[in-house]
Design a protein around this motif. Structure first.
Motif, PDB file in Angstrom:
ATOM      1  N   MET A   1       0.841  -1.176   0.000  1.00  0.00           N
ATOM      2  CA  MET A   1       0.000   0.000   0.000  1.00  0.00           C
ATOM      3  C   MET A   1       0.890   1.244   0.000  1.00  0.00           C
ATOM      4  O   MET A   1       2.020   1.217   0.474  1.00  0.00           O
ATOM      5  CB  MET A   1      -0.900  -0.025   1.217  1.00  0.00           C
ATOM      6  CG  MET A   1      -1.957   1.033   1.161  1.00  0.00           C
ATOM      7  SD  MET A   1      -3.469   0.491   1.954  1.00  0.00           S
ATOM      8  CE  MET A   1      -3.989   2.013   2.631  1.00  0.00           C
ATOM      9  N   ALA A   2       0.337   2.338  -0.494  1.00  0.00           N
ATOM     10  CA  ALA A   2       1.096   3.577  -0.655  1.00  0.00           C
ATOM     11  C   ALA A   2       1.365   4.253   0.687  1.00  0.00           C
ATOM     12  O   ALA A   2       0.662   4.021   1.664  1.00  0.00           O
ATOM     13  CB  ALA A   2       0.319   4.517  -1.549  1.00  0.00           C
ATOM     14  N   ASN A   3       2.385   5.096   0.679  1.00  0.00           N
ATOM     15  CA  ASN A   3       2.766   5.806   1.899  1.00  0.00           C
ATOM     16  C   ASN A   3       2.465   7.294   1.841  1.00  0.00           C
ATOM     17  O   ASN A   3       2.293   7.924   2.874  1.00  0.00           O
ATOM     18  CB  ASN A   3       4.258   5.609   2.176  1.00  0.00           C
ATOM     19  CG  ASN A   3       4.574   4.179   2.530  1.00  0.00           C
ATOM     20  OD1 ASN A   3       3.791   3.525   3.215  1.00  0.00           O
ATOM     21  ND2 ASN A   3       5.692   3.673   2.048  1.00  0.00           N
ATOM     22  N   ALA A   7      -1.426   9.487  -2.313  1.00  0.00           N
ATOM     23  CA  ALA A   7      -1.615   8.128  -2.813  1.00  0.00           C
ATOM     24  C   ALA A   7      -2.595   7.353  -1.931  1.00  0.00           C
ATOM     25  O   ALA A   7      -3.389   6.554  -2.430  1.00  0.00           O
ATOM     26  CB  ALA A   7      -0.278   7.400  -2.874  1.00  0.00           C
ATOM     27  N   LEU A   8      -2.551   7.605  -0.633  1.00  0.00           N
ATOM     28  CA  LEU A   8      -3.502   6.969   0.275  1.00  0.00           C
ATOM     29  C   LEU A   8      -4.930   7.423  -0.042  1.00  0.00           C
ATOM     30  O   LEU A   8      -5.863   6.626  -0.069  1.00  0.00           O
ATOM     31  CB  LEU A   8      -3.160   7.300   1.731  1.00  0.00           C
ATOM     32  CG  LEU A   8      -1.900   6.642   2.290  1.00  0.00           C
ATOM     33  CD1 LEU A   8      -1.531   7.259   3.626  1.00  0.00           C
ATOM     34  CD2 LEU A   8      -2.113   5.151   2.426  1.00  0.00           C
ATOM     35  N   LYS A   9      -5.063   8.731  -0.294  1.00  0.00           N
ATOM     36  CA  LYS A   9      -6.375   9.273  -0.634  1.00  0.00           C
ATOM     37  C   LYS A   9      -6.879   8.669  -1.944  1.00  0.00           C
ATOM     38  O   LYS A   9      -8.040   8.298  -2.061  1.00  0.00           O
ATOM     39  CB  LYS A   9      -6.304  10.792  -0.743  1.00  0.00           C
ATOM     40  CG  LYS A   9      -7.632  11.430  -1.110  1.00  0.00           C
ATOM     41  CD  LYS A   9      -7.531  12.932  -1.223  1.00  0.00           C
ATOM     42  CE  LYS A   9      -8.869  13.523  -1.650  1.00  0.00           C
ATOM     43  NZ  LYS A   9      -8.788  14.978  -1.797  1.00  0.00           N
ATOM     44  N   ARG A  10      -5.977   8.569  -2.911  1.00  0.00           N
ATOM     45  CA  ARG A  10      -6.357   8.027  -4.223  1.00  0.00           C
ATOM     46  C   ARG A  10      -6.797   6.556  -4.091  1.00  0.00           C
ATOM     47  O   ARG A  10      -7.748   6.126  -4.738  1.00  0.00           O
ATOM     48  CB  ARG A  10      -5.170   8.138  -5.193  1.00  0.00           C
ATOM     49  CG  ARG A  10      -5.555   7.896  -6.608  1.00  0.00           C
ATOM     50  CD  ARG A  10      -6.398   9.059  -7.139  1.00  0.00           C
ATOM     51  NE  ARG A  10      -6.960   8.698  -8.413  1.00  0.00           N
ATOM     52  CZ  ARG A  10      -8.261   8.492  -8.644  1.00  0.00           C
ATOM     53  NH1 ARG A  10      -9.142   8.647  -7.683  1.00  0.00           N
ATOM     54  NH2 ARG A  10      -8.687   8.155  -9.820  1.00  0.00           N
ATOM     55  N   HIS A  11      -6.109   5.810  -3.237  1.00  0.00           N
ATOM     56  CA  HIS A  11      -6.467   4.410  -3.009  1.00  0.00           C
ATOM     57  C   HIS A  11      -7.872   4.312  -2.399  1.00  0.00           C
ATOM     58  O   HIS A  11      -8.688   3.484  -2.806  1.00  0.00           O
ATOM     59  CB  HIS A  11      -5.436   3.753  -2.101  1.00  0.00           C
ATOM     60  CG  HIS A  11      -5.765   2.339  -1.757  1.00  0.00           C
ATOM     61  ND1 HIS A  11      -5.756   1.326  -2.683  1.00  0.00           N
ATOM     62  CD2 HIS A  11      -6.152   1.779  -0.589  1.00  0.00           C
ATOM     63  CE1 HIS A  11      -6.114   0.192  -2.098  1.00  0.00           C
ATOM     64  NE2 HIS A  11      -6.354   0.453  -0.823  1.00  0.00           N
ATOM     65  N   LYS A  12      -8.134   5.188  -1.430  1.00  0.00           N
ATOM     66  CA  LYS A  12      -9.436   5.207  -0.781  1.00  0.00           C
ATOM     67  C   LYS A  12     -10.539   5.553  -1.787  1.00  0.00           C
ATOM     68  O   LYS A  12     -11.600   4.931  -1.800  1.00  0.00           O
ATOM     69  CB  LYS A  12      -9.405   6.239   0.347  1.00  0.00           C
ATOM     70  CG  LYS A  12     -10.543   6.143   1.338  1.00  0.00           C
ATOM     71  CD  LYS A  12     -10.199   6.921   2.579  1.00  0.00           C
ATOM     72  CE  LYS A  12     -11.257   7.946   2.871  1.00  0.00           C
ATOM     73  NZ  LYS A  12     -10.981   8.789   4.010  1.00  0.00           N
ATOM     74  N   GLN A  13     -10.256   6.514  -2.664  1.00  0.00           N
ATOM     75  CA  GLN A  13     -11.225   6.907  -3.685  1.00  0.00           C
ATOM     76  C   GLN A  13     -11.485   5.764  -4.665  1.00  0.00           C
ATOM     77  O   GLN A  13     -12.620   5.544  -5.083  1.00  0.00           O
ATOM     78  CB  GLN A  13     -10.723   8.128  -4.457  1.00  0.00           C
ATOM     79  CG  GLN A  13     -10.770   9.408  -3.669  1.00  0.00           C
ATOM     80  CD  GLN A  13     -10.145  10.559  -4.432  1.00  0.00           C
ATOM     81  OE1 GLN A  13      -9.259  10.360  -5.256  1.00  0.00           O
ATOM     82  NE2 GLN A  13     -10.593  11.772  -4.145  1.00  0.00           N
ATOM     83  N   SER A  14     -10.434   5.046  -5.022  1.00  0.00           N
ATOM     84  CA  SER A  14     -10.607   3.949  -5.975  1.00  0.00           C
ATOM     85  C   SER A  14     -11.460   2.832  -5.383  1.00  0.00           C
ATOM     86  O   SER A  14     -12.253   2.210  -6.087  1.00  0.00           O
ATOM     87  CB  SER A  14      -9.260   3.405  -6.440  1.00  0.00           C
ATOM     88  OG  SER A  14      -8.630   2.696  -5.412  1.00  0.00           O
ATOM     89  N   LEU A  15     -11.316   2.588  -4.092  1.00  0.00           N
ATOM     90  CA  LEU A  15     -12.149   1.582  -3.430  1.00  0.00           C
ATOM     91  C   LEU A  15     -13.614   2.007  -3.407  1.00  0.00           C
ATOM     92  O   LEU A  15     -14.516   1.189  -3.616  1.00  0.00           O
ATOM     93  CB  LEU A  15     -11.657   1.325  -2.010  1.00  0.00           C
ATOM     94  CG  LEU A  15     -10.298   0.630  -1.873  1.00  0.00           C
ATOM     95  CD1 LEU A  15      -9.907   0.522  -0.409  1.00  0.00           C
ATOM     96  CD2 LEU A  15     -10.320  -0.733  -2.528  1.00  0.00           C
TER      97      LEU A  15
END
Length: 89
Positions: A1-3, A7-15
């Motif tokens: 997972m991103a640090n 990138a964390l925000k983008r991961h959350k948005q993609s989910l």
């Protein structure tokens, strides 16, 4: 997972978007299933109503990008031909 924070925000948005897409695709499958059931039971009126709803659901899904626009057009076309075939009988 991103640090990184972005990138964390983008991961959350993609989910979140994946969850929305999943819900939309489920709605599409259920609408198509309703049309197919009406066609198999040879109910002309119910098939027409189900086709109208399915067309709307498919168009909205394509507009949101959950499914490809050409896939939606293909599904609508095939369902319409099937409904027209039973109504011609």
């Amino acid at each position: 997972m991103a640090n990184h924070k972005s990138a964390l925000k983008r991961h959350k948005q993609s989910l979140q978007q994946a969850g929305r897409n999943h819900a939309v695709r489920t709605r599409v499958k259920n609408a198509i299933k309703q049309v197919c059931l009406a066609i198999q039971s040879n109910e002309k009126g119910q098939a027409g109503e189900a086709l109208t709803k399915a067309t709307s659901v498919l168009a909205k899904a394509a507009g949101k990008g959950a499914i490809h626009k050409k896939k939606a057009a293909r599904k609508i076309s095939r369902l319409t031909r099937a409904v027209n075939a039973i109504q011609a009988q």
